[in-house]
Design a protein around this motif. Structure first.
Motif, short mmCIF file in Angstrom:
data_model
loop_
_atom_site.label_atom_id
_atom_site.label_comp_id
_atom_site.label_asym_id
_atom_site.label_seq_id
_atom_site.Cartn_x
_atom_site.Cartn_y
_atom_site.Cartn_z
N ALA A 1 3.11 6.52 -8.20
CA ALA A 1 4.36 6.99 -7.60
C ALA A 1 5.30 7.46 -8.70
O ALA A 1 5.50 6.76 -9.69
N THR A 2 5.87 8.63 -8.52
CA THR A 2 6.78 9.21 -9.51
C THR A 2 8.02 9.73 -8.80
O THR A 2 7.92 10.40 -7.77
N HIS B 1 0.29 0.65 -1.18
CA HIS B 1 0.52 -0.06 -2.43
C HIS B 1 1.57 0.67 -3.27
O HIS B 1 2.53 0.06 -3.78
N GLU B 2 1.42 1.97 -3.41
CA GLU B 2 2.37 2.75 -4.23
C GLU B 2 3.75 2.79 -3.59
O GLU B 2 4.77 2.82 -4.29
N ASP C 1 -0.37 -5.11 -3.52
CA ASP C 1 -1.58 -5.27 -2.71
C ASP C 1 -1.27 -6.06 -1.44
O ASP C 1 -1.73 -5.72 -0.34
N TYR C 2 -0.49 -7.13 -1.61
CA TYR C 2 -0.15 -7.97 -0.45
C TYR C 2 0.65 -7.18 0.58
O TYR C 2 0.40 -7.27 1.79
N PHE C 3 1.60 -6.39 0.10
CA PHE C 3 2.40 -5.56 1.00
C PHE C 3 1.50 -4.58 1.76
O PHE C 3 1.65 -4.39 2.98
N GLY D 1 -7.33 1.30 -11.15
CA GLY D 1 -7.67 1.78 -9.84
C GLY D 1 -8.57 0.84 -9.06
O GLY D 1 -9.02 1.16 -7.98
N GLU D 2 -8.85 -0.35 -9.60
CA GLU D 2 -9.70 -1.31 -8.91
C GLU D 2 -8.88 -2.02 -7.84
O GLU D 2 -8.19 -2.98 -8.10
N ARG D 3 -9.00 -1.51 -6.64
CA ARG D 3 -8.16 -1.99 -5.55
C ARG D 3 -9.02 -2.09 -4.32
O ARG D 3 -9.99 -1.37 -4.18
N PRO D 4 -8.71 -3.01 -3.40
CA PRO D 4 -9.55 -3.14 -2.19
C PRO D 4 -9.68 -1.83 -1.43
O PRO D 4 -8.73 -1.07 -1.37
#
Length: 204
Positions: free
Chosen positions: A81-82, A107-108, A139-141, A201-204
């Motif tokens: 995000a930018t 996530h972003e 991640d939780y959000f 980038g290792e994300r569910p």
């Protein structure tokens, strides 16, 4: 990028952003507090969009007036995000599975919400750095938005859908994201999770 807190002009332009940020107290948060606030923000976001059942559409973020979503082949991370002069741009890695792109998008968006407070919001706790804690709460959000607690429990108990693959398809998320969420809600034993980080980038 560190920003100042939401200004009066920004509140007038993007009231939802101000309302979501207003849920955050101006002090460091414990892990439990951070999760509670993330869940409240997720519920407010869904209520604002009028979404009451799965699967949550990408438009929950993509149609916000201050966010532009774009996809780039070969982008080095799952998402980023930018801030721009007119709002925010979220860039997603085009090659990734749609379910991962959806998770990365939300996530972003949490990074956008946290940006004014990031220097002090997540102090080092339990061996986790502020950066690690920020990634975990993003991640939780994302899980709270895409797989709300009450929806999952309703499907699991009332709907009798107690199959990870079926639930993952219903909510348009990856199998591992659903397994982690079920474990968070104590519907399954704890499941090893991917390391949620924009750096790898290792994300569910």
């Amino acid at each position: 990028m560190i920003l100042t807190a939401t200004t009066t002009n920004e509140r007038a332009t993007v009231p939802l952003l101000g309302r979501l940020r207003d849920l955050v107290p101006h002090r460091g948060l414990s892990p439990a507090e951070a999760r509670h606030i993330a869940e409240r923000q997720a519920a407010l976001l869904l209520a604002h969009a009028g979404i009451q059942r799965p699967a949550v559409p990408e438009s929950v973020i993509g149609e916000l007036p201050f966010v532009t979503v774009t996809r780039r082949p070969g982008f080095p991370t799952s998402g980023m995000a930018t801030q721009t002069e007119t709002g925010w741009v979220i860039v997603l890695r085009a090659e990734e599975a749609k379910v991962r792109q959806r998770f990365s998008l939300i996530h972003e968006f949490k990074h956008i919400l946290d940006d004014p407070f990031i220097e002090w919001l997540y102090p080092t706790r339990g061996g986790y750095s502020p950066e690690d804690r920020a990634e975990r709460i993003c991640d939780y959000f994302a899980a709270c938005v895409l797989m709300p607690r009450m929806w999952i429990k309703r499907d699991w108990a009332g709907g009798g859908i107690q199959d990870i693959d079926r639930l993952a398809r219903r909510y348009h998320v990856s199998r591992i994201a659903m397994a982690v969420r079920l474990a968070e809600l104590k519907l399954l034993p704890p499941t090893p999770r991917c390391a949620g980080t924009t750096r790898t980038g290792e994300r569910p």
